[in-house]
Design a protein around this motif. Structure first.
Motif, PDB file in Angstrom:
ATOM      1  N   LYS A  70      60.117  36.353  43.680  1.00  0.00           N
ATOM      2  CA  LYS A  70      60.324  37.727  43.201  1.00  0.00           C
ATOM      3  C   LYS A  70      59.228  38.106  42.202  1.00  0.00           C
ATOM      4  CE  LYS A  70      65.364  37.848  43.359  1.00  0.00           C
ATOM      5  NZ  LYS A  70      66.540  37.957  42.486  1.00  0.00           N
ATOM      6  N   ALA A  71      58.918  37.170  41.313  1.00  0.00           N
ATOM      7  CA  ALA A  71      57.889  37.457  40.308  1.00  0.00           C
ATOM      8  C   ALA A  71      56.538  37.701  40.986  1.00  0.00           C
ATOM      9  CB  ALA A  71      57.797  36.297  39.308  1.00  0.00           C
ATOM     10  N   ILE A  72      56.217  36.885  41.983  1.00  0.00           N
ATOM     11  CA  ILE A  72      54.955  37.082  42.713  1.00  0.00           C
ATOM     12  C   ILE A  72      54.964  38.449  43.402  1.00  0.00           C
ATOM     13  CG2 ILE A  72      53.502  36.257  44.616  1.00  0.00           C
ATOM     14  CD1 ILE A  72      54.575  33.416  44.045  1.00  0.00           C
ATOM     15  N   ALA A  73      56.110  38.767  44.039  1.00  0.00           N
ATOM     16  CA  ALA A  73      56.181  40.011  44.818  1.00  0.00           C
ATOM     17  C   ALA A  73      56.144  41.247  43.922  1.00  0.00           C
ATOM     18  CB  ALA A  73      57.443  40.018  45.677  1.00  0.00           C
ATOM     19  N   ARG A  74      56.469  41.090  42.657  1.00  0.00           N
ATOM     20  CA  ARG A  74      56.346  42.222  41.726  1.00  0.00           C
ATOM     21  C   ARG A  74      54.904  42.373  41.251  1.00  0.00           C
ATOM     22  NH1 ARG A  74      61.832  40.632  39.796  1.00  0.00           N
ATOM     23  NH2 ARG A  74      63.148  42.258  40.688  1.00  0.00           N
ATOM     24  N   THR A  75      54.158  41.264  41.281  1.00  0.00           N
ATOM     25  CA  THR A  75      52.768  41.287  40.831  1.00  0.00           C
ATOM     26  C   THR A  75      51.817  41.690  41.959  1.00  0.00           C
ATOM     27  OG1 THR A  75      53.345  39.437  39.404  1.00  0.00           O
ATOM     28  CG2 THR A  75      50.999  39.898  39.689  1.00  0.00           C
ATOM     29  N   GLU A  76      52.017  41.134  43.137  1.00  0.00           N
ATOM     30  CA  GLU A  76      51.130  41.400  44.264  1.00  0.00           C
ATOM     31  C   GLU A  76      51.249  42.849  44.710  1.00  0.00           C
ATOM     32  OE1 GLU A  76      48.952  39.529  46.281  1.00  0.00           O
ATOM     33  OE2 GLU A  76      48.972  38.100  44.612  1.00  0.00           O
ATOM     34  N   GLN A  77      50.089  43.453  45.017  1.00  0.00           N
ATOM     35  CA  GLN A  77      50.115  44.829  45.502  1.00  0.00           C
ATOM     36  C   GLN A  77      50.095  44.859  47.028  1.00  0.00           C
ATOM     37  OE1 GLN A  77      50.220  47.982  43.726  1.00  0.00           O
ATOM     38  NE2 GLN A  77      51.134  46.434  42.408  1.00  0.00           N
ATOM     39  N   ASP A  78      50.857  45.788  47.579  1.00  0.00           N
ATOM     40  CA  ASP A  78      50.884  46.009  49.015  1.00  0.00           C
ATOM     41  C   ASP A  78      50.498  47.475  49.188  1.00  0.00           C
ATOM     42  OD1 ASP A  78      51.500  45.727  51.776  1.00  0.00           O
ATOM     43  OD2 ASP A  78      53.502  46.529  51.408  1.00  0.00           O
ATOM     44  N   GLY A  79      49.206  47.750  49.281  1.00  0.00           N
ATOM     45  CA  GLY A  79      48.752  49.135  49.277  1.00  0.00           C
ATOM     46  C   GLY A  79      49.003  49.724  47.898  1.00  0.00           C
ATOM     47  N   ASP A  80      49.655  50.878  47.846  1.00  0.00           N
ATOM     48  CA  ASP A  80      49.848  51.505  46.539  1.00  0.00           C
ATOM     49  C   ASP A  80      51.218  51.211  45.943  1.00  0.00           C
ATOM     50  OD1 ASP A  80      51.269  52.892  48.342  1.00  0.00           O
ATOM     51  OD2 ASP A  80      50.190  54.806  48.088  1.00  0.00           O
ATOM     52  N   ARG A  81      51.855  50.136  46.435  1.00  0.00           N
ATOM     53  CA  ARG A  81      53.152  49.757  45.864  1.00  0.00           C
ATOM     54  C   ARG A  81      53.169  48.245  45.662  1.00  0.00           C
ATOM     55  NH1 ARG A  81      56.423  50.548  51.636  1.00  0.00           N
ATOM     56  NH2 ARG A  81      55.312  48.860  52.660  1.00  0.00           N
ATOM     57  N   PRO A  82      54.050  47.762  44.785  1.00  0.00           N
ATOM     58  CA  PRO A  82      54.174  46.305  44.684  1.00  0.00           C
ATOM     59  C   PRO A  82      54.797  45.753  45.966  1.00  0.00           C
ATOM     60  CG  PRO A  82      55.841  47.378  43.328  1.00  0.00           C
ATOM     61  CD  PRO A  82      54.952  48.471  43.855  1.00  0.00           C
ATOM     62  N   LEU A  83      54.475  44.513  46.285  1.00  0.00           N
ATOM     63  CA  LEU A  83      54.981  43.912  47.521  1.00  0.00           C
ATOM     64  C   LEU A  83      56.503  43.978  47.611  1.00  0.00           C
ATOM     65  CD1 LEU A  83      54.438  42.318  50.120  1.00  0.00           C
ATOM     66  CD2 LEU A  83      54.493  40.224  48.745  1.00  0.00           C
ATOM     67  N   ILE A  84      57.166  43.883  46.454  1.00  0.00           N
ATOM     68  CA  ILE A  84      58.631  43.841  46.498  1.00  0.00           C
ATOM     69  C   ILE A  84      59.220  45.176  46.973  1.00  0.00           C
ATOM     70  CG2 ILE A  84      59.160  44.573  44.115  1.00  0.00           C
ATOM     71  CD1 ILE A  84      61.183  42.107  44.186  1.00  0.00           C
ATOM     72  N   ALA A  85      58.407  46.233  46.947  1.00  0.00           N
ATOM     73  CA  ALA A  85      58.890  47.525  47.442  1.00  0.00           C
ATOM     74  C   ALA A  85      58.711  47.663  48.956  1.00  0.00           C
ATOM     75  CB  ALA A  85      58.157  48.670  46.736  1.00  0.00           C
ATOM     76  N   ASN A  86      58.051  46.694  49.566  1.00  0.00           N
ATOM     77  CA  ASN A  86      57.941  46.705  51.021  1.00  0.00           C
ATOM     78  C   ASN A  86      59.307  46.324  51.614  1.00  0.00           C
ATOM     79  OD1 ASN A  86      57.763  45.470  53.639  1.00  0.00           O
ATOM     80  ND2 ASN A  86      55.535  45.449  53.418  1.00  0.00           N
ATOM     81  N   PRO A  87      59.914  47.230  52.390  1.00  0.00           N
ATOM     82  CA  PRO A  87      61.297  46.976  52.825  1.00  0.00           C
ATOM     83  C   PRO A  87      61.441  45.721  53.684  1.00  0.00           C
ATOM     84  CG  PRO A  87      60.397  48.931  53.921  1.00  0.00           C
ATOM     85  CD  PRO A  87      59.417  48.544  52.857  1.00  0.00           C
ATOM     86  N   PHE A  88      60.396  45.361  54.423  1.00  0.00           N
ATOM     87  CA  PHE A  88      60.515  44.176  55.279  1.00  0.00           C
ATOM     88  C   PHE A  88      60.490  42.908  54.430  1.00  0.00           C
ATOM     89  CE2 PHE A  88      58.628  47.522  57.841  1.00  0.00           C
ATOM     90  CZ  PHE A  88      59.541  47.579  58.884  1.00  0.00           C
TER      91      PHE A  88
END
Lengths: 379, 397
Positions: free
Chosen positions: B262-280
């Motif tokens: 979770k901590a990584i996914a809040r830090t990593e960017q997925d385009g213009d959102r953090p990875l954790i906001a990617n629904p998949f």
């Protein structure tokens, strides 16, 4: 921390299990469903008056045995083992749950009648457009003198044809999906202006489409505060969701057990099909799903009285897992039975039908994963 | 039934939490944070602190050095260890051979071996698998022939974890070649410094030296080092496997693993959102977290059953299957989360190396850990073997 049942809880389970073994074999159940009312009212009376079962989850002050959520769960699990069509969920868990939460004169009057078996409650909450959003309500309750006037359409109200009372969600204000403006009412099922269209459900119950056409109801039908009913509704639906998960534990345990028994006696290629490793591993996977459903149901039952956000996350985690398990165990039970599994002849198919309805009752797996994520996985 | 801890349990939780905070070695913490392989001394430094405190073997009976903690207290203990990200203790002595010795061993064997297991003075390894005996363990061919007061052992073992550090090993050997597979096996304790014992490294996919081949050539082992009766070693082996499986659920550690993702996914960017906001990606986390809760409460139910008198039985296979699958999914998600930076191969800091490694710290070990963790569904009885065990022992088919 403690995971053991009390002696009283063990006794409730044993008493109920013995009673259901005597009264709820597959043929008896089929006869009840085929009868004109679609049920055997004698069973409900016996559960209430001979076994005291309907009071198990009410306090001693209210005339019950002093239990709560755990008692509801273990009763629902036992009912699931015989795919009982008794309106325990609607009457005791939902109706009783709402009354326990609001208390007061109505609760004092109705709870003893629930315990005696004289009251059956149906929960009229779903609407054709609302899906699993409890606030998406178009049914209106307009102030009229001292009371209210109800108008609207409620969908697939389980047990409504048998009910003495309806537990109804309606808008006393706000727009269709607003959080505010939702109220909860307990009304006489036979009040003027209530039109029912009754039908059987695929899992053996009776249900109705309910149309309120200027149905006048008294002021004291309102449970809780006007316009502020949503938290109460969410709470009783969470309690009911866990109860259905407990039922699913009973249903899937029987699906698994029935599949094992069938695989042991069904011979193909000169041996019982239970000797084939591919089927053994599938039955092990079914076993693990059943066990995990029990674990999740225990977890969520024990968290029902936590603050709303924690309760909701726990309930959604539970239902998401149990919904998927119900599908997995049900589908593989039928597959292992082969052709005979898709006939009406064996009980297994009827367990599968109930398991399938449980999957989406009070929200599909997707709905509950979504809610879990909103509560626990913020950006 | 209730989830809340009692006041005594809360006090216990406070006690162990502050003990860990005050006593966990600083230098070990930095070795872990930078993603280095741990040395024998790294493992032992924490082991010795726990041994001195008397908390090294909570699951053992008190008379042999256990703590006498309740199942709940042991649960709290493992939660606190994982929450503080403490290194694990090696299971070969504490969880495997220790319980075999105090259950089946002679008074002399208990006196000789248990203290060294507790103190950490003896490092143990497990000689079970052979090149030709993996899932079909009972087909093992390493042979022990009686010669006076000794056995003479010849054969080859493999996948022997941490044998390069080991002082002692517990071995399954064939003492009767004519008996049916499981019946001619004995359980021997072998001094790894004995003449004829050779340990050769096997390097696994992440570049680690964790496992080894062990060659046994004319190794003399005193008969006094045989645990339980001759040809009855399979009884010990089965007992040990059931014990091994419960710890294998690794719930507390996996919880910590999910938090790290979770901590990584809040830090990593997925385009213009953090990875954790990617629904998949978010759905994969929620599925993992919910499955882990199911495992946790299955373990708690099973511990409650154990406390009421039943030992770890065949249902512990369920904990092994689900626990190992979850450990793998965690490493899989971690690797997915780090994106491009899963690829650089980080070999640790060399002598005088002062350049910062490539990519974020949390990415260094993502791929090696993912590769390494494929082992969890293979070792301790592969998950297919675990399903066979449940089918036979629980379902009766």
């Amino acid at each position: 921390m403690d995971f053991s049942y009390t002696e009283t809880q063990d006794m409730i389970r044993e008493t109920l299990s013995r009673f259901l073994a005597d009264t709820y074999d597959f043929d008896s159940r089929s006869k009840m469903i085929a009868s004109s009312s679609g049920r055997d009212p004698g069973i409900w009376k016996a559960l209430a008056q001979d076994l005291g079962m309907l009071g198990a989850s009410f306090s001693e002050d209210q005339g019950g045995l002093g239990g709560g959520h755990l008692e509801n769960a273990l009763i629902m699990e036992e009912l699931g083992k015989v795919i009982a069509i008794e309106p325990y969920l609607q009457t005791v868990v939902l109706g009783g749950g709402a009354l326990k939460a609001v208390g007061g004169a109505v609760a004092d009057a109705v709870i003893p009648e629930i315990i005696n078996g004289n009251v059956i409650i149906a929960f009229a909450y779903a609407e054709p457009q609302g899906r699993y959003n409890l606030a998406n309500i178009r049914t209106t309750a307009k102030k009229d003198g001292a009371g209210y006037v109800l108008n609207g359409h409620k969908s697939v109200v389980y047990a409504a044809p048998w009910a003495t009372h309806l537990l109804v969600t309606a808008r006393t204000g706000g727009a269709t999906s607003d959080v505010n403006g939702v109220s909860l009412f307990l009304i006489d099922a036979n009040a003027k202006g209530i039109v029912r269209r009754d039908y059987p459900t695929v899992d053996g119950f009776q249900a109705s489409e309910i149309y309120f056409e200027n149905a006048a109801i008294p002021a004291d039908a309102l449970l809780g505060d006007e316009g502020a009913g949503l938290p109460l509704i969410e709470r009783i639906v969470d309690e009911a969701t866990v109860a259905v998960c407990a039922e699913s534990c009973g249903v899937t345990a029987k699906l698994h057990q029935g599949t094992l028994e069938y695989a042991r006696q069904r011979n193909q290629f000169g041996q019982p099909i239970s000797r084939f490793q591919v089927l053994q591993h599938r039955m092990v996977d079914m076993f693990m799903e059943v066990e995990q459903s029990k674990s999740m149901t225990t977890m969520a039952t024990l968290k029902l009285d936590l603050p709303a956000a924690e309760r909701m996350a726990a309930v959604s985690a539970c239902k998401a897992k149990v919904s998927r398990s119900a599908k997995f165990v049900g589908q593989n039970a039928i597959q292992t039975h082969g052709g005979i599994g898709i006939t009406q002849e064996l009980a297994i198919g009827h367990f599968f039908k109930r398991a399938t309805m449980i999957e989406n009752q009070f929200g599909s797996a997707d709905h509950h994963y979504d809610r879990f994520e909103r509560l626990t996985l913020a950006d | 039934m209730q989830l809340e801890f009692s006041p005594a349990e809360i006090a216990f939780q406070k006690e162990v939490r502050s003990f860990i905070a005050e006593n966990y070695p600083e230098n070990l913490r930095s070795v872990q944070d930078e993603g280095h392989d741990l040395s024998k001394e790294d493992f032992l430094s924490w082991h010795r602190i726990l041994a001195k405190k008397g908390w090294i073997a909570p699951a053992w009976p008190v008379e042999y050095g256990g703590t006498g903690w309740t199942a709940t207290e042991r649960f709290i203990w493992s939660e606190e260890l994982a929450a503080a990200d403490c290194v694990g203790t090696m299971p070969f002595g504490l969880s495997m051979v220790g319980p075999v010795i105090y259950t089946f061993g002679t008074p002399e064997q208990k006196a000789k071996f248990l203290p060294g297991i507790l103190s950490g003075d003896d490092w143990w390894c497990q000689g079970y698998s052979e090149p030709g005996a993996g899932s079909d363990l009972a087909s093992l061919r390493t042979k022990a022939v009686r010669d006076g007061d000794d056995y003479v052992v010849n054969g080859q073992k493999t996948w022997t974890t941490m044998a390069q550090h080991a002082d002692w090993g517990f071995f399954l050997v064939r003492t009767d070649s004519d008996a049916k597979a499981q019946e001619g096996i004995s359980f021997l304790l072998i001094d790894m410094k004995s003449p004829g014992v050779t340990v050769r490294p096997i390097i696994t996919l992440g570049g680690e030296h964790e496992v080894n081949e062990v060659w046994l050539e004319e190794v003399r082992v005193p008969v006094a080092n045989r645990v339980y009766e001759e040809n009855k070693g399979w009884t010990c082996a089965k007992f040990l496997l059931a014990h091994e499986r419960t710890g294998i659920a690794a719930v507390a550690r996996s919880k910590r693993g999910v938090e790290k993702i979770k901590a990584i996914a809040r830090t990593e960017q997925d385009g213009d959102r953090p990875l954790i906001a990617n629904p998949f990606f978010k759905r994969k986390i929620s599925e993992l977290e919910i499955d882990l809760t199911a495992l946790e409460f299955t373990e708690l139910r099973s511990l409650a059953g154990e406390a009421s008198g039943k030992g770890p039985g065949p249902e512990s296979s369920l904990l092994k299957i689900k626990g190992s699958e979850i450990q793998q999914r965690i490493t899989e998600l971690a690797l997915e989360a780090v994106g491009h930076y899963g690829a650089p191969y980080f070999r640790g800091f060399g002598e005088g190396d002062n350049e910062h490694p490539i990519g974020p710290d949390y990415a260094h070990r993502a791929a090696p850990t993912y590769f390494n963790t494929r082992k969890t569904t293979i070792y301790g009885g592969s998950n297919e073997i675990q399903r066979n065990i449940i089918a036979k022992m629980v379902l009766g088919i």
